[in-house]
Enzyme design. Structure first.
Site, mmCIF file in Angstrom:
data_model
loop_
_atom_site.group_PDB
_atom_site.id
_atom_site.type_symbol
_atom_site.label_atom_id
_atom_site.label_comp_id
_atom_site.label_asym_id
_atom_site.label_seq_id
_atom_site.Cartn_x
_atom_site.Cartn_y
_atom_site.Cartn_z
ATOM 1 N N HIS A 55 1.080 -1.272 0.140
ATOM 2 C CA HIS A 55 0.047 0.045 0.175
ATOM 3 C C HIS A 55 0.987 1.057 -0.006
ATOM 4 O O HIS A 55 2.086 1.212 0.500
ATOM 5 C CB HIS A 55 -0.871 -0.047 1.411
ATOM 6 C CG HIS A 55 -1.908 -1.061 1.286
ATOM 7 N ND1 HIS A 55 -3.094 -0.861 2.033
ATOM 8 C CD2 HIS A 55 -2.350 -1.927 0.128
ATOM 9 C CE1 HIS A 55 -3.954 -1.818 1.608
ATOM 10 N NE2 HIS A 55 -3.576 -2.600 0.821
ATOM 11 N N GLU A 57 0.957 3.662 1.778
ATOM 12 C CA GLU A 57 1.222 4.121 3.038
ATOM 13 C C GLU A 57 2.394 3.414 3.776
ATOM 14 O O GLU A 57 3.478 3.832 4.141
ATOM 15 C CB GLU A 57 0.232 4.174 4.053
ATOM 16 C CG GLU A 57 -1.159 4.749 3.883
ATOM 17 C CD GLU A 57 -2.188 3.958 2.974
ATOM 18 O OE1 GLU A 57 -1.786 3.333 2.335
ATOM 19 O OE2 GLU A 57 -3.344 4.138 3.456
ATOM 20 N N CYS A 85 -6.086 1.684 5.786
ATOM 21 C CA CYS A 85 -6.838 0.474 6.266
ATOM 22 C C CYS A 85 -6.122 0.185 7.662
ATOM 23 O O CYS A 85 -5.318 0.724 8.069
ATOM 24 C CB CYS A 85 -6.722 -0.514 5.246
ATOM 25 S SG CYS A 85 -4.700 -1.172 5.196
ATOM 26 N N CYS A 88 -2.310 -0.468 7.582
ATOM 27 C CA CYS A 88 -1.521 0.840 7.490
ATOM 28 C C CYS A 88 -1.732 1.586 8.816
ATOM 29 O O CYS A 88 -0.741 2.378 9.112
ATOM 30 C CB CYS A 88 -2.067 1.609 6.472
ATOM 31 S SG CYS A 88 -1.602 0.800 4.628
#
Lengths: 147, 147
Positions: A55, A57, A85, A88
């Site tokens: 991801h 992040e 999410c 993260c």
């Protein structure tokens, strides 16, 4: 004129999201800002890397730590185009992020749907900055995907 | 005699944790098992990589996906010596892990302290296998650290 405003940083994150879009990835982008300077830029690369952990992040945190030579990012602020999410949020907890600014909310997969606060107590949060632009990009991606 | 028992796999995870210990990392190890075969081995490397996301579980998921060429690990089972944290539980959600077996519990930072189930509904969980060995290793590490 102040160049390095929150809008400037979120727009930089949005540019990353657009790159993700162009590469067929769910368009989420992030930048890490430390003392008013962008020290890391990243976009979602789960498809390209065949890795659910890639991801924006996570990549931004890893890259920022690499840049600073520090595990803890207490003086850093993450600008990200979508609400993080659970994974993260958990990563930001460990990094003790100074702040998270996210554009679009994610009622289905965002960390905010949990009853507990998953973030570090020191992490300040703001939401909604450039939400329309971030959401339009995500909507366009999923419309294209469904065709 | 059945060689590839859950005990065998957890012992392989424990070997990874011991390597972490020797390298001055919080001793947590993991192996990913797919169709009765270890396809990834990893240990916590947050210090060495200066990266809070470099937990054994994250590294094992990334490595397993790389090995299989697949983002989703529905037929894989993770053996890990400590209860996963929120970040790693979130990663296992995205990977749709078939199963998680963890040895020692982590009441302070484990995902299980959350009221909601952070795991994927398809992920089966077992706990407590070789808990004593895993816990002893962690206790020894923190005793050494405090000296």
């Amino acid at each position: 004129m102040e160049l390095y405003t929150p809008e400037y940083f979120m727009n930089e994150a949005l540019k990353q999201a657009k790159t993700a879009f162009e590469e067929g990835e769910i368009p989420v982008g992030a930048v890490m800002v430390c003392r008013n300077r962008v020290i890391a830029r990243a976009y979602n690369q789960t498809e390209k890397l065949t890795d659910v952990t890639a991801h924006a992040e996570i990549l931004a945190i890893t890259s920022a730590s690499d840049s600073l030579g520090a595990k803890y990012l207490t003086e850093c602020e993450l600008y990200v185009t979508l609400e993080p999410c659970v994974m993260c949020a958990g990563a930001s907890f460990w990094a003790q992020l100074g702040g998270i600014h996210f554009a679009a909310s994610d009622p289905k997969r965002g960390y905010g749907r949990m009853n507990e606060n998953l973030l570090h107590p020191k992490t300040k949060v703001s939401r909604g900055l450039m939400e329309t632009e971030a959401k339009e990009l995500l909507d366009a991606f999923f419309r294209k995907l469904r065709k």
